[in-house]
Structures are given as C-alpha cells and as structure tokens.
Design an enzyme around this catalytic site. Structure first.
Site, PDB file in Angstrom:
ATOM      1  N   ASP A 112       0.814  -1.211   0.000  1.00  0.00           N
ATOM      2  CA  ASP A 112       0.000   0.000   0.000  1.00  0.00           C
ATOM      3  C   ASP A 112       0.851   1.266   0.000  1.00  0.00           C
ATOM      4  O   ASP A 112       0.660   2.162  -0.833  1.00  0.00           O
ATOM      5  CB  ASP A 112      -0.939   0.007   1.203  1.00  0.00           C
ATOM      6  CG  ASP A 112      -2.036  -1.031   1.078  1.00  0.00           C
ATOM      7  OD1 ASP A 112      -2.120  -1.683   0.023  1.00  0.00           O
ATOM      8  OD2 ASP A 112      -2.817  -1.186   2.037  1.00  0.00           O
ATOM      9  N   ASP A 222      -7.760   4.246  12.618  1.00  0.00           N
ATOM     10  CA  ASP A 222      -6.446   4.863  12.556  1.00  0.00           C
ATOM     11  C   ASP A 222      -6.432   6.172  11.779  1.00  0.00           C
ATOM     12  O   ASP A 222      -5.660   7.079  12.087  1.00  0.00           O
ATOM     13  CB  ASP A 222      -5.430   3.888  11.953  1.00  0.00           C
ATOM     14  CG  ASP A 222      -5.020   2.815  12.941  1.00  0.00           C
ATOM     15  OD1 ASP A 222      -5.271   2.994  14.147  1.00  0.00           O
ATOM     16  OD2 ASP A 222      -4.442   1.798  12.518  1.00  0.00           O
TER      17      ASP A 222
END
Length: 498
Positions: A112, A222
């Site tokens: 990612d 998050d």
C-alpha cells in the site's frame, strides 16, 4: 557529494557533517543519530520537538557518519549526490489533483505505502519523504526500507526510534490511568498512532513539507487517530488520505498500479491476517476471525505460547512501582522500553495476555480482534493490585469512572485533547502514593497477586484483625447500621402503612 545538515532548534549555530574519505570508512549509505534517554522522565509531553533516535537514509555511495545530537535538537536532512539521486525529482507543475510541494508519508514498505509514493507524485506533483517509526514492531519490518523507498520514487527516508518515548509518554500514562477500552482492550494501536503522527509533524517541519499522508483505510479508526494529532499539533498541514481518494479498491488494483509505474511489488508472503505490532501488543484481524463463531487458530499467535503448553511450574516475579509507574523487575531497574520488553518475554513464555473481543469501532461498525499483550497484562495487574493497598474506596471509584472516559478518548484518537490532558493531571495526583512492590504468580495464562508491600499502605492489621482492638469498637457498628439503613427502613414503613 552527499551531505547532511543538522540544525539545532535552540541554537543559532549549525553543524555540518560531511562523509569521510572512502579509505577512512568501511560504512556505506546511512547516517545514524543517537541520544541517551533518562530512566524515569516526565510523562505525557506535548512538545513537538524531534526526540528519540533518528536514522536518515541517504543515497550517497560512500559513508555512514555517526554523530551524537542533544535530545532537543531538531534534524533537517538535505539529500544531494553528484552522481545520482533517489528519484528523478518531483514532477514539475501541478499534479492531477492539485499541487503540493513536499509530503511526509507514514511508510511501512508494504504494498500500500509503496504504491502511495508514486500516486502522490502523480496526483500532487510533489516530493515524497517516507517516514518510518520504530515503535517496537521488530527489526524484520525495518529491513530493506531504504531500497523500497528508493524504488518507489521517494526523495528521502527517515527512520526514527520512538520506543522509549512511546512507552514513557504514551503507554505509561494509560497504565497509570487504568485505561481499558470496553472491558478488555489495552489500547495498543490506539496509543501508537499519536506518537507516530507527532513525529511526522516534527519531520514535516524540519524538511519543509506542507503536507502529510497516511495509508489508513476509510473504514478504520487509525485515520482518525493520525489526523486528529495532525490537527492538534499543526493545523496548517495539508492531509492526504489516498484510500479516501483513489480508485484502487484492493490488492490486485494496487499491484496493477505498481507495475504501471515501475514500482517493484513486495514479494513477501501475504499474511491471511491483518496485524499491527508494537512493543505493547500484537493485534490480529481478518480471515476466519471475521466470524465471531470461529475459534482463533493456535498457530496465529506470535508473542505468546498456548497456555496449555506453558511451563507446568509457576514463575514468581516482583515489580516495583513508584507513583503508579513501574521502575524495576526482580530488583533490576530498567528503562521503560527495556522493562516492557523483559515482561513481554516473561509473560509470553507463560501464555499471558491473550484477548479475543468484539469491539465498537469509532466509525460505527463492530469488529473482532485478537490481541496479545503479555507484558502489558502483567503491568496492569501489578498497578491494580497495588492501588487496592494505597487508595481509599472513594478514590478508587472515581479513578475507575474517569478511566473509562480516558480510554474512550485515547481509542478515539484524542490524545492531545485538553480533556485527556486534564484527566491525566488527576491520574498523576491520585497515584502519588501508589508506590511499593507487587509480587505476582504467572501460571498457564493467569496472573495472580502473591504479595503486596507499600510504605503508603492504608491497610492496618491492628484495625482489620478479628481480635479486639482499641481503634475499632465493634459496638459502634450498631449505630452506623441504623443510620446507614434509615432510608430503606423509612421506605419499607411507607409501603407497609406503618
């Protein structure tokens, strides 16, 4: 010639470190910075200065300089090389979505974040500084980051050792507060995100970045934790969250984008679980855990042995606490990070600290997670048992009530919220006398108290003993009961028409 310029935040003088001549140094391509950390420093600092150990990677081909820098110094890395650079430079002009000058990216080296680097350059026409925080996730996760960042197109990689700061300024305040989210969760990931985000703000200031970026998805907690910290410490920074903007929807899309932009795809074996590890805990999510009816597989756990396979003999340990915080294990004084590491090893051997729970995420959905927190479970037990000796009933009840809100604030990413900071001041005051030694018995997944001692103990054997004493007259209990039970007696009289 590659060089690094260190700039002190508190001094007008600048220090210039140039690499030594090739024949004088066997080291290559890295520059390391160290500082010593105090054993029991102040907790919960809000300042945004560079702290900890920073490793600034440079693509220079000859040297690694070593320098010691004062803990309050800020570090600015200026990367240059006569022969080559990490990238061909940021695209000129605006990107597809706008223009930013330089972005600090929370970088792990996985698929990612490796894809985010070229995506930022393509869409915002910017340079990308990759930032990795060492919060105790293990050396394997830090290996090869320099090469990965270079291959992705980053102009610079900064790795910062935050382990001591993480334990001292984030974990220990939560321990002192007794903060547990929804009865079970010891907030491992929740505490780590603000210390990482705080360091990103520091690095952004030092490298002159006008934006920060993270790889959090739009469905998790998050993203909130990172961005609330950015807002609190530098509201002028732009925040880029690719998962909320791009068209990439999964791993296959990311791999295709990486190939299109000549970014090497990480070849490591893809775990069937989504994991987050730091010095406090290891979390597991995904795969069979998404169905609460499924029992976790025994081979999933990494920090602890199965309690059934733990030693058949118990182990006794002694933890000394000072004002609600641990300072030593079995008589050995240790730094915060070293103390936690030692308890992780001891607790893991005995299968301590496994939690399986369904929790309520901040964004509204429920999720299931399995957590391993061996050292943290031991420390929470020690703090709770010692408080039973040093705090009175009203103090314990009020502390426990506030601990619920404290945990909620930390879980929600509001570490730098004035409310949490004010509650922290209360916790610090209420635990001033929580000093003493706790003896614990570890056996096949359980932690039980085996002995307590404190110079501030409120327990008096001469009062509590069943033998007669001068301080407590048992006859006094009759009057106390009549007064304490009077409201109940009056209600009963009313109901019975007396």
């Amino acid at each position: 010639m590659a060089q690094l310029q260190a700039v002190s935040s508190y001094s007008s003088s600048n220090l210039h470190f140039r690499r030594p001549k090739p024949e004088l140094s066997p080291f290559h391509d890295k520059l390391y910075w160290w500082r010593k950390l105090p054993l029991v420093p102040e907790l919960g600092t809000r300042g945004s200065g560079i702290n900890g150990q920073a490793i600034v990677y440079n693509n220079g081909s000859l040297a690694r300089n070593i320098a010691r820098v004062h803990s309050n110094q800020a570090i600015r890395a200026v990367v240059s090389n006569e022969k080559e650079t990490l990238t061909s430079g940021a695209p000129k002009g605006s990107g597809l979505r706008g223009k930013l000058n330089k972005v600090v990216l929370a970088y792990s080296g996985g698929l990612d974040t490796s894809v985010i680097v070229p995506w930022l350059r393509e869409n915002y026409g910017c340079e990308v500084v990759c930032f990795t925080a060492d919060v105790g996730q293990g050396i394997k996760e830090l290996e090869g980051l320099e090469e990965k960042a270079k291959a992705s197109g980053a102009c610079q990689l900064v790795v910062k050792d935050l382990k001591e700061e993480f334990v001292r300024d984030f974990i220990f305040p939560c321990l002192r507060a007794g903060a547990i989210y929804e009865r079970k969760y010891l907030l491992g990931t929740s505490m780590a995100r603000p210390v990482i985000a705080k360091a990103m703000v520091d690095v952004a200031r030092e490298v002159g970045a006008d934006a920060v970026s993270h790889g959090c998805t739009g469905k998790g907690n998050d993203q909130v934790r990172f961005e609330l910290t950015f807002f609190a410490l530098n509201p002028q920074l732009n925040v880029v969250a690719p998962w909320r903007e791009w068209e990439i929807r999964g791993r296959e899309d990311a791999i295709e984008y990486a190939k299109k932009h000549n970014v090497p795809v990480p070849v490591s074996k893809k775990s069937i679980y989504s994991r987050d590890r730091n010095l406090w805990h290891l979390s597991h999510e995904g795969d069979i855990l998404e169905d609460p009816a499924n029992e976790p597989k025994s081979d999933m756990y990494m920090m602890s042995v199965d309690p059934e396979n733990a030693p058949d003999q118990p182990q006794y340990i002694e933890i000394r606490m000072v004002s609600g915080l641990p300072v030593s294990v079995d008589g050995e004084e240790l730094s915060p990070a070293s103390l936690l590491s030692k308890l992780n090893e001891i607790g893991g051997k005995h299968g301590i600290g496994r939690i399986d729970m369904v929790e309520n995420r901040l964004v509204g959905m429920k999720s299931r997670g399995v957590y391993e927190t061996p050292g943290g479970t031991i420390l929470f037990a020690a703090a709770r048992e010692l408080e039973s000796l040093t705090l009175d009933r009203e103090s314990i009840q009020q502390k426990d009530t506030l601990a619920l809100k404290y945990a909620e604030l930390v879980y929600a990413g509001r570490w730098f919220d004035p409310l949490r900071e004010s509650m922290d001041a209360f916790m610090k005051k209420i635990t001033e006398t929580t000093t003493g030694t706790v003896r614990l018995k570890l056996y096949k997944g359980s932690v039980t108290v085996a002995g307590l001692e404190s110079p501030y103990s409120l327990y008096r054997q001469d009062i509590s003993s069943f033998e007669s004493g001068e301080i407590y007259d048992q006859a006094d209990a009759a009057g106390f009961i009549r007064l304490y039970g009077l409201p109940m007696k009056v209600r009963a009289m009313l109901e019975k028409g007396i």
